[in-house]
Design a protein around this motif. Structure first.
Motif, PDB file in Angstrom:
ATOM      1  N   ASP A  80      92.696  25.293  58.117  1.00 53.23           N
ATOM      2  CA  ASP A  80      93.483  26.610  57.824  1.00 53.23           C
ATOM      3  C   ASP A  80      93.000  27.383  56.422  1.00 53.23           C
ATOM      4  O   ASP A  80      93.002  26.850  55.464  1.00 53.23           O
ATOM      5  N   PHE A  81      92.198  28.210  56.291  1.00 45.07           N
ATOM      6  CA  PHE A  81      91.761  28.703  55.185  1.00 45.07           C
ATOM      7  C   PHE A  81      92.335  30.152  54.708  1.00 45.07           C
ATOM      8  O   PHE A  81      91.739  30.837  53.913  1.00 45.07           O
ATOM      9  N   ARG A  82      93.552  29.988  55.039  1.00 49.24           N
ATOM     10  CA  ARG A  82      94.329  31.437  54.423  1.00 49.24           C
ATOM     11  C   ARG A  82      94.497  30.844  52.865  1.00 49.24           C
ATOM     12  O   ARG A  82      94.447  29.664  52.425  1.00 49.24           O
ATOM     13  N   LYS A  83      94.667  32.119  52.346  1.00 53.50           N
ATOM     14  CA  LYS A  83      94.787  31.989  50.433  1.00 53.50           C
ATOM     15  C   LYS A  83      96.152  31.955  50.110  1.00 53.50           C
ATOM     16  O   LYS A  83      96.358  31.597  48.938  1.00 53.50           O
ATOM     17  N   THR A  99     100.006  27.645  52.024  1.00 54.39           N
ATOM     18  CA  THR A  99      99.042  26.979  53.035  1.00 54.39           C
ATOM     19  C   THR A  99      98.303  25.958  51.820  1.00 54.39           C
ATOM     20  O   THR A  99      97.862  25.230  52.416  1.00 54.39           O
ATOM     21  N   THR A 100      97.572  26.689  50.870  1.00 54.05           N
ATOM     22  CA  THR A 100      96.883  26.088  49.805  1.00 54.05           C
ATOM     23  C   THR A 100      97.426  24.611  49.346  1.00 54.05           C
ATOM     24  O   THR A 100      96.766  23.605  49.439  1.00 54.05           O
ATOM     25  N   VAL A 101      98.885  24.657  49.166  1.00 53.19           N
ATOM     26  CA  VAL A 101      99.329  23.527  48.706  1.00 53.19           C
ATOM     27  C   VAL A 101      99.507  22.545  49.861  1.00 53.19           C
ATOM     28  O   VAL A 101      99.252  21.212  49.654  1.00 53.19           O
ATOM     29  N   TYR A 102      99.794  22.914  51.073  1.00 56.57           N
ATOM     30  CA  TYR A 102      99.992  22.019  52.293  1.00 56.57           C
ATOM     31  C   TYR A 102      98.460  21.469  52.321  1.00 56.57           C
ATOM     32  O   TYR A 102      98.394  20.260  52.807  1.00 56.57           O
TER      33      TYR A 102
END
Length: 124
Positions: free
Chosen positions: A33-36, A40-43
């Motif tokens: 999952d490359f959403r910014k 999402t990044t933390v997960y």
């Protein structure tokens, strides 16, 4: 002049590569999952940290691998798997013409005959 030697990590073994692939399989959606956005990044970072911890616990005789080294291994494995699948695809495509010509050479191919004569009103 003093030179410091850099320590090179040992190469990953096949067992270690397969282990990582097995562990990533259950979390591949999070890893890919490359959403910014922040959540999402933390997960994604937490998933990678957990993968690194589990990986290092599974191979205690190996110097601990960092999240970065496991991410690099994952990227390399994806490239290798993609290249392998392309190679297999090319080999299959070279076999297909031979398979088709061999099927046409078969006498009494019932499936071929039943398909070609299955139009409505055939044989009436």
């Amino acid at each position: 002049m003093l030179t410091t030697m850099t320590y090179r990590m040992p190469n990953f073994t096949l067992e270690q590569k397969l282990y990582l692939l097995q562990k990533i399989h259950s979390v591949v959606d999070a890893v890919q999952d490359f959403r910014k956005d922040t959540n999402t990044t933390v997960y994604r970072n937490a998933v990678w940290a957990e993968l690194a911890q589990v990986f290092n616990e599974a191979f205690p005789n190996r110097p601990p691998s960092s999240v970065g080294s496991l991410k690099t291994l994952w990227k390399r494995l994806k490239v290798e798997l993609f290249a392998f699948s392309l190679q297999v695809q090319r080999e299959v495509m070279t076999l297909v013409p031979n398979l088709i010509s061999n099927m046409e050479d078969m006498d009494g191919d019932v499936s071929y005959v039943s398909v070609t004569n299955s139009s409505p009103g055939a044989g009436t």
